[in-house]
Scaffold this active site. Structure first.
Site, short mmCIF file in Angstrom:
data_model
loop_
_atom_site.label_atom_id
_atom_site.label_comp_id
_atom_site.label_asym_id
_atom_site.label_seq_id
_atom_site.Cartn_x
_atom_site.Cartn_y
_atom_site.Cartn_z
N SER A 160 -1.38 46.10 57.77
CA SER A 160 -0.03 45.45 57.70
C SER A 160 0.87 46.10 58.71
O SER A 160 1.78 45.88 58.98
CB SER A 160 0.42 45.02 56.66
OG SER A 160 0.22 46.21 55.65
N ASP A 203 10.11 45.47 51.91
CA ASP A 203 9.57 44.98 50.87
C ASP A 203 8.72 46.00 50.18
O ASP A 203 9.02 47.32 50.24
CB ASP A 203 8.52 43.88 51.21
CG ASP A 203 7.39 44.10 52.23
OD1 ASP A 203 7.11 45.29 52.10
OD2 ASP A 203 6.96 43.14 52.79
N HIS A 246 6.25 47.92 53.00
CA HIS A 246 6.53 47.99 54.61
C HIS A 246 8.15 48.49 54.70
O HIS A 246 8.77 48.07 53.95
CB HIS A 246 6.15 46.77 55.35
CG HIS A 246 4.82 46.19 54.80
ND1 HIS A 246 4.70 45.03 53.91
CD2 HIS A 246 3.58 46.49 55.18
CE1 HIS A 246 3.33 45.01 53.75
NE2 HIS A 246 2.66 45.69 54.61
#
Length: 376
Positions: free
Chosen positions: A44, A348, A351
């Site tokens: 991610s 978040d 990340h």
């Protein structure tokens, strides 16, 4: 002398050696020019939109597909786990290559590159994480998106990329003029193990993860890749998600008093990065015609954690911008978003914000843009 301090010194020495090796590789035949394409593998931290396709069966619950993701730059969610651009986006912009289209969510041409990275991807095949009964709250890994699977996607795309290149040599030449990102890998492997195994057991898996990454690099080199950037791990002990997982288990001595990060988890990342750099040095020696560059994900983030004011961040550096109250995730109904994402390191629970990725990209670009790392 603490283990963390010693590992950091080893990591620094290896990093310096590897950067020098990469910069000098094939220096007599390499010259400065732009890359024709960029191909990216990872999780991610690099995913530009594959995640919603892979996990479409629960996309209605996937917060990354909902605002405020993407709000800082794109104005809408793009499948990136960020408020805006990622490191790979900034690199593509600087090198004059279009932002990388996600392989699974794009129907156009991939002649300028493709992104195979998927959120939650692991280096190891996902079957290893299904051994035994998963503990409550463990990541399910219902779909295998490991590094090996992503390489398979790349190889399935290869015929269409090479159909107009008039032969195998032309195809290798095309990949030789492309830039390959291999990673970040490791964060998700260890994050799953954190929920199941002791730290001693987890450390025993590090060499296998490094070997998996190294095998993938050699596989790409066989396809013609000559310029490869291999990111290390982030300081997972500073990540809000990991801090939350260990909140009920860790004692005062488990935290670094200067940063508030978990020491053992960061030491694991340092071990991973040190072994990765040593492996890349060995690969560079076996493939002198290639440039294999280590990209430091750990040190830039630690610098931001230790000196938030230097980067314009607020003092509560480990606090997320988007998410909460309670267990609400960023993108969930009722989740709170900070007024100024540029004043935060973490977007978040895992990340970073776009502005943090911009700082990291500048570090990586200084290495990527050095003359010795360019292609003919």
């Amino acid at each position: 002398m603490t283990m963390l301090w010693l590992s950091a010194v080893v990591s620094l020495l290896l990093s310096s050696s590897l950067h020098a090796a990469g910069a000098g590789a094939g220096a007599s035949s390499l010259s400065v020019r732009r890359y024709d394409a960029i191909f990216s593998f990872g999780d991610s931290f690099a995913d530009t939109g594959n995640n919603p396709v892979v996990f479409s069966w629960y996309s209605v619950f996937d917060p990354v597909t909902r605002p405020p993701y993407g709000s800082t730059f794109f104005g809408h969610p793009t499948g990136r786990n960020c408020d805006g651009r990622l490191v790979v986006d900034f690199v593509a912009e600087r090198l004059g290559v279009p932002l990388l289209p996600p392989f699974l969510a794009y129907n156009g041409s991939f002649r300028r590159g493709a992104n195979f990275a998927v959120g939650a991807a692991t280096a190891l095949d996902s079957s290893i994480f299904h051994a035994g009964d998963p503990p409550p709250g463990a990541s399910p890994f219902p779909v295998n998106t490991s590094l090996g699977v992503q390489l398979g996607w790349f190889e399935s795309l290869k015929p269409s990329l090479c159909s107009t290149t008039q032969g195998k040599k032309k195809c290798k030449d095309f990949f030789g003029r492309s830039l390959f990102f291999v990673g970040e890998f490791g964060f998700n492997d260890y994050e799953f193990f954190f929920r199941k195994k002791s730290m001693e057991e987890i450390r025993s898996f590090v060499p296998y993860i490094i070997e998996t990454i190294s095998i993938a690099i050699e596989r790409l080199i066989k396809h013609g890749a000559k310029s490869l950037v291999v990111p290390g791990m982030t300081p997972s002990g500073c990540t809000p998600l990991i801090l939350a997982i260990f909140a009920d288990q860790a004692g005062p001595d488990d935290y670094d008093p200067a940063t508030g990060c978990l020491k053992a988890q960061n030491e694991l990342a340092i071990l991973h990065n040190s072994l990765l750099q040593q492996s890349l040095l060995n690969l560079q020696a076996r493939h002198p015609d290639a440039s294999i560059v280590y990209a430091d994900f750990f040190s830039p983030i630690m610098e931001m954690v230790r000196s938030p004011g230097k980067f314009g961040f607020e003092d509560d550096i480990l606090t997320i911008c988007c998410g909460g109250p309670g267990t609400a995730l960023c993108g969930d109904q009722g989740a709170i978003t900070c007024e100024d994402p540029s004043a935060r390191l973490f977007w978040d629970v895992v990340h970073m914000t776009e502005v943090a990725y911009r700082y990291i990209a500048e570090d990586w670009l200084r290495i990527i843009e050095s003359p010795g790392n360019k292609i003919i």
